[in-house]
Design an enzyme around this catalytic site. Structure first.
Site, PDB file in Angstrom:
ATOM      1  N   VAL A  17       0.842  -1.204   0.000  1.00 12.04           N
ATOM      2  CA  VAL A  17       0.000   0.000   0.000  1.00 12.04           C
ATOM      3  C   VAL A  17       0.878   1.255   0.000  1.00 12.04           C
ATOM      4  CG1 VAL A  17      -1.749   1.300   1.281  1.00 12.04           C
ATOM      5  CG2 VAL A  17      -1.909  -1.191   1.156  1.00 12.04           C
ATOM      6  N   THR A 106       1.388   0.692   7.969  1.00 13.64           N
ATOM      7  CA  THR A 106       2.091  -0.497   8.453  1.00 13.64           C
ATOM      8  C   THR A 106       1.034  -1.525   8.841  1.00 13.64           C
ATOM      9  OG1 THR A 106       2.039   0.082  10.805  1.00 13.64           O
ATOM     10  CG2 THR A 106       3.843   1.018   9.500  1.00 13.64           C
ATOM     11  N   VAL A 155     -11.854  -0.531   6.742  1.00 13.76           N
ATOM     12  CA  VAL A 155     -12.979  -1.452   6.506  1.00 13.76           C
ATOM     13  C   VAL A 155     -13.405  -1.304   5.045  1.00 13.76           C
ATOM     14  CG1 VAL A 155     -15.313  -2.133   7.192  1.00 13.76           C
ATOM     15  CG2 VAL A 155     -13.789  -1.084   8.881  1.00 13.76           C
ATOM     16  N   ASP A 224      -9.244 -10.849  11.458  1.00 12.57           N
ATOM     17  CA  ASP A 224      -9.204  -9.634  10.646  1.00 12.57           C
ATOM     18  C   ASP A 224     -10.629  -9.087  10.421  1.00 12.57           C
ATOM     19  OD1 ASP A 224      -7.516  -7.827   9.141  1.00 12.57           O
ATOM     20  OD2 ASP A 224      -8.618  -8.554   7.392  1.00 12.57           O
ATOM     21  N   LYS A 228     -12.403  -5.463  11.739  1.00  7.35           N
ATOM     22  CA  LYS A 228     -13.197  -4.540  10.917  1.00  7.35           C
ATOM     23  C   LYS A 228     -14.560  -4.303  11.556  1.00  7.35           C
ATOM     24  CE  LYS A 228     -10.904  -5.985   6.683  1.00  7.35           C
ATOM     25  NZ  LYS A 228     -10.994  -6.758   5.453  1.00  7.35           N
TER      26      LYS A 228
HETATM   27  N1  LIG Z   1      -3.388  -4.705   1.052  1.00  2.00           N
HETATM   28  C1  LIG Z   1      -4.665  -4.349   1.091  1.00  2.00           C
HETATM   29  O1  LIG Z   1      -5.445  -4.597   0.174  1.00  2.00           O
HETATM   30  C2  LIG Z   1      -5.188  -3.599   2.287  1.00  2.00           C
HETATM   31  C3  LIG Z   1      -6.522  -3.169   2.330  1.00  2.00           C
HETATM   32  C4  LIG Z   1      -6.971  -2.411   3.442  1.00  2.00           C
HETATM   33  C5  LIG Z   1      -6.110  -2.170   4.496  1.00  2.00           C
HETATM   34  N2  LIG Z   1      -4.824  -2.668   4.431  1.00  2.00           N
HETATM   35  C6  LIG Z   1      -3.940  -2.423   5.563  1.00  2.00           C
HETATM   36  O2  LIG Z   1      -2.897  -1.553   5.139  1.00  2.00           O
HETATM   37  C7  LIG Z   1      -1.711  -1.835   5.856  1.00  2.00           C
HETATM   38  C8  LIG Z   1      -0.563  -2.057   4.870  1.00  2.00           C
HETATM   39  O3  LIG Z   1      -0.853  -3.173   4.049  1.00  2.00           O
HETATM   40  P1  LIG Z   1       0.270  -3.741   3.059  1.00  2.00           P
HETATM   41  O4  LIG Z   1      -0.409  -4.756   2.223  1.00  2.00           O
HETATM   42  O5  LIG Z   1       1.000  -2.611   2.414  1.00  2.00           O
HETATM   43  O6  LIG Z   1       1.257  -4.446   4.123  1.00  2.00           O
HETATM   44  P2  LIG Z   1       2.777  -4.877   3.920  1.00  2.00           P
HETATM   45  O7  LIG Z   1       3.089  -5.033   2.478  1.00  2.00           O
HETATM   46  O8  LIG Z   1       3.005  -6.008   4.871  1.00  2.00           O
HETATM   47  O9  LIG Z   1       3.613  -3.597   4.438  1.00  2.00           O
HETATM   48  C9  LIG Z   1       3.721  -3.264   5.784  1.00  2.00           C
HETATM   49  C10 LIG Z   1       4.813  -2.197   5.933  1.00  2.00           C
HETATM   50  O10 LIG Z   1       4.907  -1.836   7.302  1.00  2.00           O
HETATM   51  C11 LIG Z   1       6.292  -1.768   7.663  1.00  2.00           C
HETATM   52  N3  LIG Z   1       6.484  -1.958   9.099  1.00  2.00           N
HETATM   53  C12 LIG Z   1       6.336  -3.078   9.848  1.00  2.00           C
HETATM   54  N4  LIG Z   1       6.641  -2.819  11.144  1.00  2.00           N
HETATM   55  C13 LIG Z   1       6.977  -1.509  11.198  1.00  2.00           C
HETATM   56  C14 LIG Z   1       7.397  -0.631  12.242  1.00  2.00           C
HETATM   57  N5  LIG Z   1       7.514  -1.061  13.508  1.00  2.00           N
HETATM   58  N6  LIG Z   1       7.656   0.661  11.942  1.00  2.00           N
HETATM   59  C15 LIG Z   1       7.531   1.131  10.675  1.00  2.00           C
HETATM   60  N7  LIG Z   1       7.142   0.343   9.629  1.00  2.00           N
HETATM   61  C16 LIG Z   1       6.875  -0.958   9.900  1.00  2.00           C
HETATM   62  C17 LIG Z   1       6.916  -2.892   6.860  1.00  2.00           C
HETATM   63  O11 LIG Z   1       8.306  -2.672   6.844  1.00  2.00           O
HETATM   64  P3  LIG Z   1       9.329  -3.602   5.995  1.00  2.00           P
HETATM   65  O12 LIG Z   1       9.103  -3.139   4.576  1.00  2.00           O
HETATM   66  O13 LIG Z   1      10.627  -3.227   6.537  1.00  2.00           O
HETATM   67  O14 LIG Z   1       8.904  -5.007   6.233  1.00  2.00           O
HETATM   68  C18 LIG Z   1       6.211  -2.675   5.519  1.00  2.00           C
HETATM   69  O15 LIG Z   1       6.867  -1.661   4.799  1.00  2.00           O
HETATM   70  C19 LIG Z   1      -2.022  -3.056   6.733  1.00  2.00           C
HETATM   71  O16 LIG Z   1      -2.337  -2.626   8.036  1.00  2.00           O
HETATM   72  C20 LIG Z   1      -3.245  -3.670   6.064  1.00  2.00           C
HETATM   73  O17 LIG Z   1      -4.072  -4.397   6.973  1.00  2.00           O
HETATM   74  C21 LIG Z   1      -4.354  -3.341   3.366  1.00  2.00           C
END
Ligand SMILES: NC(=O)c1ccc[n+]([C@@H]2O[C@H](COP(=O)([O-])OP(=O)(O)OC[C@H]3O[C@@H](n4cnc5c(N)ncnc54)[C@H](OP(=O)(O)O)[C@@H]3O)[C@@H](O)[C@H]2O)c1
Length: 364
Positions: A17, A106, A155, A224, A228
């Protein structure tokens, strides 16, 4: 020349994201300037152990380097303009003021103190991360009560579920029930089972397609969806805790602590149950769905048989559906349906939250 309102953005998290968001901010910058007079400047980007910070804004080429480097699995600290950090609160401390917007994309609880500090500085806060809002109310209420918080994508991704809930709550209209399918992952798995695929195969396929979390137990446990449901309930003004939600897991509790490979290897043991539920549901012209049901008295999250001809029964694949039954929307609910996940749609929803906060602060 259009006058520009410069808005510094601190980006916590640069996963799927976060990277999509950086690209969208760059691609739509001219549009946001010409349409709204708002220019977003990313002044800091942080991952789990590093950061890149530039008080005047990271340049376009630095941002493109960050996106490429993170997509390749690298860490920000490895970049020539990056450094090691172990607490994103320090970055907020350094860079956040009332005009700044702090964006948490994150998937960790460790950003909480940084968000409280952002609030103290009167900075805007945008969350795609659900965890800060699902802490016990006693802890998370400073965020819930903060007027400069936006969290639309927590959500239903970019489907405007939260905005709709806020509008209904604001009117004082009685909310009788909210129900729906809040997980694209479980929606995909349920549809695949309906089409005859074994449960274990459907889970592995969803994992291959990138629909599940790296560990699919996050999805299959129902946690999860429960998060939501909790966020939606609290948005409606209901004082609910996670422990109040009845959550049905799709696997036995004792499997939760197994190594992932053992868990995946054991999944076929659950296939027979899902086959028989599918057969029963089809014989009754019903469909098996993983449903969240919220009323002011009770919240449940779990498997349900629903009529095949109902909106939930007709739902296919990764689409989400949220139905609000209220004083005025009954028996026909106010319904929202659409893609409930995906990094691009989610980033677009986050960007919309950022722009709305920027506009609200520029007109204040
Ligand atoms: N993907 C979707 O369709 C979607 C939809 C709605 C909501 N979301 C929410 O959006 C968020 C991001 O999703 P994503 O798919 O992008 O997840 P992701 O690919 O797992 O990315 C998570 C990011 O957070 C970083 N991170 C982890 N611990 C951290 C810390 N302590 N301090 C700073 N950064 C930290 C990770 O760092 P590293 O790069 O170093 O590992 C990574 O860059 C999640 O909470 C997810 O539930 C996602």
């Amino acid at each position: 020349m259009t006058s520009q309102h410069l808005v510094p953005v601190i980006l916590l998290g640069v996963g799927g994201v976060g990277r999509a968001l950086i690209q969208q901010i760059l691609a739509r910058r001219d549009y946001h300037v010409s349409q709204y007079g708002v220019r977003l400047e990313i002044v800091a980007v942080a991952d789990r152990n590093g950061a890149c910070v530039a008080p005047q804004g990271l340049s376009e080429s630095e941002l493109r380097t960050i996106v490429e480097h993170k997509a390749g699995g690298g860490y920000l600290a490895d970049l020539s303009f990056g450094y090691y950090q172990h607490n994103v609160r320090d970055i907020v401390d350094l860079e956040a003021h009332a005009n700044t917007i702090v964006v948490d994309v994150t998937a960790t609880d460790n950003t909480f103190d940084a968000l409280l500090l952002a609030r103290e500085r009167r900075a805007g806060i945008v969350l795609a991360n659900k965890l800060p809002l699902t802490r016990p109310l006693e802890k998370s209420s400073p965020l819930w009560q903060y007027p400069r918080l936006r969290y639309e994508t927590t959500v239903g991704s970019a489907v405007p579920v939260i905005t709709t809930a806020q509008r209904l709550a604001a009117s004082g209209e009685r909310i009788e029930r909210v129900q729906g399918s809040f997980s694209g992952t479980l929606g995909y798995i349920m549809t695949a089972i309906e089409e005859g695929m074994a449960f274990s195969k459907a889970v592995l396929r969803a994992k291959e397609l990138g629909y599940t979390e790296p560990d699919p137990r996050e999805d299959l446990s129902g946690r999860d969806v429960a998060r939501k449901a909790l966020i939606l309930a609290r948005t409606l003004g209901w004082k609910v805790e996670m422990a109040d939600i009845r959550v049905q897991s799709l696997f036995p509790e004792e499997w939760a602590t197994w190594p992932l490979e053992d868990f995946l290897a054991e999944l076929p043991a659950l296939d027979a149950d899902f086959f028989s539920w599918r057969n029963v549901s089809q014989a009754r012209h019903e469909a098996l769905r993983y449903v969240a049901k919220l009323t002011p008295d009770q919240i449940t999250v779990g498997l349900e048989f629903v009529p095949q001809t109902s909106p939930l029964g007709r739902l296919q694949g990764t689409d989400n559906l949220v139905e609000f039954y209220t004083e005025y929307y009954d028996p026909q609910p106010l319904a929202l349906q659409g893609r409930g996940a995906g990094v691009e749609a989610t980033a677009s929803g986050v960007l919309s939250d950022i722009i709305q906060l920027a506009l609200a602060s520029s007109s204040a």
